[in-house]
Design an enzyme around this catalytic site. Structure first.
Site, PDB file in Angstrom:
ATOM      1  N   CYS A  45       0.869  -1.172   0.000  1.00  0.00           N
ATOM      2  CA  CYS A  45       0.000   0.000   0.000  1.00  0.00           C
ATOM      3  C   CYS A  45       0.911   1.229   0.000  1.00  0.00           C
ATOM      4  O   CYS A  45       2.130   1.087  -0.020  1.00  0.00           O
ATOM      5  CB  CYS A  45      -1.004  -0.001   1.155  1.00  0.00           C
ATOM      6  SG  CYS A  45      -0.309   0.105   2.809  1.00  0.00           S
TER       7      CYS A  45
ATOM      8  N   CYS B 269      -2.211   1.262  -3.888  1.00  0.00           N
ATOM      9  CA  CYS B 269      -0.955   1.961  -4.186  1.00  0.00           C
ATOM     10  C   CYS B 269      -0.948   2.508  -5.607  1.00  0.00           C
ATOM     11  O   CYS B 269       0.017   3.097  -6.043  1.00  0.00           O
ATOM     12  CB  CYS B 269       0.269   1.074  -3.938  1.00  0.00           C
ATOM     13  SG  CYS B 269       0.527  -0.219  -5.142  1.00  0.00           S
TER      14      CYS B 269
ATOM     15  N   CYS C 283       3.094   0.523  -8.180  1.00  0.00           N
ATOM     16  CA  CYS C 283       3.552  -0.855  -8.067  1.00  0.00           C
ATOM     17  C   CYS C 283       4.144  -1.326  -9.386  1.00  0.00           C
ATOM     18  O   CYS C 283       3.472  -1.297 -10.416  1.00  0.00           O
ATOM     19  CB  CYS C 283       2.391  -1.773  -7.691  1.00  0.00           C
ATOM     20  SG  CYS C 283       1.683  -1.377  -6.099  1.00  0.00           S
TER      21      CYS C 283
END
Length: 139
Positions: free
Chosen positions: A13, A87, A91
């Site tokens: 996250c 996120c 990522c």
């Protein structure tokens, strides 16, 4: 069983201070050493959210010693399953990895009352994940 035979899961996250910490803690506890567990954040906070620490303490899981960690490419490459928890585009995506996006409310700035339902949903999803990985959940 060698470590390489264990499934490896990374929870991500933004701040690595709430959702990903809870996911990693539940998977560590319920997986009982049969799953390699990592968590990280694209912009880690300095400390784990105190309301998250308290909510986890209520269910017998102590994460007070955890420290938010920066998401690295190596952590993603070393993981079989990457679970993103808000996120966004931060990522990194690699071929051959299994990506799951768990849409969950952000506990940042929330009290323990607001964190409890998020915690319970994360535990439910971790139990489902263990079943999918063929790992029997512990107590």
């Amino acid at each position: 069983m060698s470590d390489s035979a264990k499934p490896s899961v990374l929870f991500v996250c933004v701040h690595n201070a709430g959702r990903s910490q809870m996911g990693a803690a539940f998977l560590t506890r319920l997986g009982r050493g049969r799953v390699e567990v990592r968590s990280a954040g694209s912009a880690p906070a300095e400390t784990v959210n105190p309301a998250v620490v308290e909510a986890m303490r209520e269910v017998g899981v102590d994460i007070s010693a955890q420290v938010p960690k920066l998401l690295t490419t190596a952590a993603v490459q070393a993981s079989d399953v990457v679970i993103t928890m808000g996120c966004g585009d931060a990522c990194p995506v690699f071929p051959g990895k299994r990506y799951l996006d768990w849409k969950l409310d952000d506990p940042a700035g929330q009290g323990v009352e607001a964190v409890r339902p998020i915690r319970d949903e994360i535990e439910r999803r971790v139990r489902e994940l263990l079943a999918e990985l063929g790992v029997e959940a512990g107590a």
